[in-house]
Scaffold this motif. Structure first.
Motif, PDB file in Angstrom:
ATOM      1  N   UNK A 213       0.750  -1.319  -0.036  1.00 21.50           N
ATOM      2  CA  UNK A 213       0.005   0.013   0.165  1.00 21.50           C
ATOM      3  C   UNK A 213       0.762   1.190  -0.060  1.00 21.50           C
ATOM      4  N   UNK A 214       2.014   1.202   0.697  1.00 20.90           N
ATOM      5  CA  UNK A 214       2.849   2.403   0.795  1.00 20.90           C
ATOM      6  C   UNK A 214       3.378   2.470  -0.468  1.00 20.90           C
ATOM      7  N   UNK A 215       3.935   1.516  -0.934  1.00 21.10           N
ATOM      8  CA  UNK A 215       4.618   1.601  -2.453  1.00 21.10           C
ATOM      9  C   UNK A 215       3.839   2.176  -3.325  1.00 21.10           C
ATOM     10  N   UNK A 216       2.385   1.881  -3.310  1.00 19.21           N
ATOM     11  CA  UNK A 216       1.739   2.295  -4.163  1.00 19.21           C
ATOM     12  C   UNK A 216       1.390   3.971  -3.750  1.00 19.21           C
ATOM     13  N   UNK A 217       1.203   4.343  -2.587  1.00 21.43           N
ATOM     14  CA  UNK A 217       1.079   5.633  -2.496  1.00 21.43           C
ATOM     15  C   UNK A 217       2.235   6.342  -3.023  1.00 21.43           C
ATOM     16  N   UNK A 218       3.319   5.937  -3.003  1.00 19.98           N
ATOM     17  CA  UNK A 218       4.743   6.795  -3.144  1.00 19.98           C
ATOM     18  C   UNK A 218       4.558   6.953  -4.714  1.00 19.98           C
ATOM     19  N   UNK A 219       4.087   5.801  -5.428  1.00 16.23           N
ATOM     20  CA  UNK A 219       4.103   5.840  -6.874  1.00 16.23           C
ATOM     21  C   UNK A 219       3.097   6.754  -7.303  1.00 16.23           C
ATOM     22  N   UNK A 220       2.077   7.155  -6.537  1.00 15.05           N
ATOM     23  CA  UNK A 220       1.010   7.796  -7.223  1.00 15.05           C
ATOM     24  C   UNK A 220       1.577   9.375  -6.903  1.00 15.05           C
ATOM     25  N   UNK A 221       2.214   9.468  -5.770  1.00 13.60           N
ATOM     26  CA  UNK A 221       2.792  10.740  -5.137  1.00 13.60           C
ATOM     27  C   UNK A 221       3.729  11.125  -6.448  1.00 13.60           C
ATOM     28  N   UNK A 222       4.638  10.317  -7.112  1.00 11.03           N
ATOM     29  CA  UNK A 222       5.643  10.595  -8.057  1.00 11.03           C
ATOM     30  C   UNK A 222       4.743  10.847  -9.285  1.00 11.03           C
ATOM     31  N   UNK A 223       3.784  10.153  -9.632  1.00 10.32           N
ATOM     32  CA  UNK A 223       2.985  10.303 -10.864  1.00 10.32           C
ATOM     33  C   UNK A 223       2.507  11.538 -10.740  1.00 10.32           C
ATOM     34  N   UNK A 224       1.812  12.155  -9.540  1.00  7.14           N
ATOM     35  CA  UNK A 224       1.132  13.551  -9.573  1.00  7.14           C
ATOM     36  C   UNK A 224       2.118  14.501 -10.036  1.00  7.14           C
ATOM     37  N   UNK A 225       3.462  14.296  -9.357  1.00  9.04           N
ATOM     38  CA  UNK A 225       4.366  15.461  -9.705  1.00  9.04           C
ATOM     39  C   UNK A 225       4.538  15.511 -11.295  1.00  9.04           C
ATOM     40  N   UNK A 226       4.813  14.234 -11.839  1.00  5.02           N
ATOM     41  CA  UNK A 226       5.132  14.218 -13.296  1.00  5.02           C
ATOM     42  C   UNK A 226       3.940  15.008 -14.020  1.00  5.02           C
TER      43      UNK A 226
END
Lengths: 112, 112
Positions: A72-85
């Motif tokens: 779940x945490x890995x996913x959150x991190x991924x989403x955060x990075x995606x949002x930045x991009x």
DNA sequence: CGTGTAAGGAATTCTGACACG
DNA sequence: CGTGTAAGGAATTCTGACACG
């Protein structure tokens, strides 16, 4: 948009080979998909196909998991990075818009 | 020697996907191997694995075949090209040897 | 939650061979 | 020569589920 020779992103590797490449079990690889960490394509029949990018992401995931990070945490991190991009992309488009408005392109769509 | 991110040359694609990618039948792909036009690796069990380079070479082969070129001729051409490359490589090595002999490297292996 | 495993079935791949031309 | 096909078997992959923790 670049084209074809993006070998890195072409989904062509079956799960067995991905398993060899990453050291993960097929069970784990499928589970990470269930948790929305990875998004293989499918053959007509339904067999999963992965890209080299996917393989690298899986290795990342494996490392995170070894450190005790939850999926779940890995996913959150991924989403955060995606949002930045995505945000960066939008800023970029707005900038282009500004430039065109001031300096460019009377007829953006080429219509009469 | 470059390393890992030579995605293009990593043998990871199974014959079914190669068939999709090239439009060739599996029979044809196996036959071109028999004729020594292509050299897949194998999984432990014995399944063929191809690289993107192989896929491209297969597309080349398919085009040649469409023009009526025989597999034997395609192979001859391949060998000719390979010889050229090898010769170039050797000239290169000899040149290095000359340079080292005149200007360089007292202790090529780092031994005492 | 993350992963292993047995279950049953369907699709994949392999090899060697016969066919045609 | 180049390719299709049927044959039989072995390995692959898929899904849904039970297990443990």
């Amino acid at each position: 948009m670049k084209e074809d020779p993006l070998y890195k992103n072409r989904k062509v590797i079956t799960i067995g080979v991905v398993s060899e490449l990453t050291g993960l079990s097929e069970r784990q690889i499928r589970y990470y998909e269930e948790r929305k960490l990875i998004f293989p394509e499918r053959t007509e029949r339904g067999n999963r196909k992965y890209s080299f990018s996917d393989v690298e992401r899986l290795i990342d995931i494996a490392n995170k998991r070894d450190e005790g990070v939850r999926t779940y945490e890995i996913r959150q991190e991924m989403l955060k990075n995606k949002k930045k991009e995505d945000d960066a992309k939008i800023r970029n488009q707005m900038l282009r818009g500004q430039i065109n408005a001031r300096f460019g392109v009377q007829n953006p769509k080429g219509k009469n």
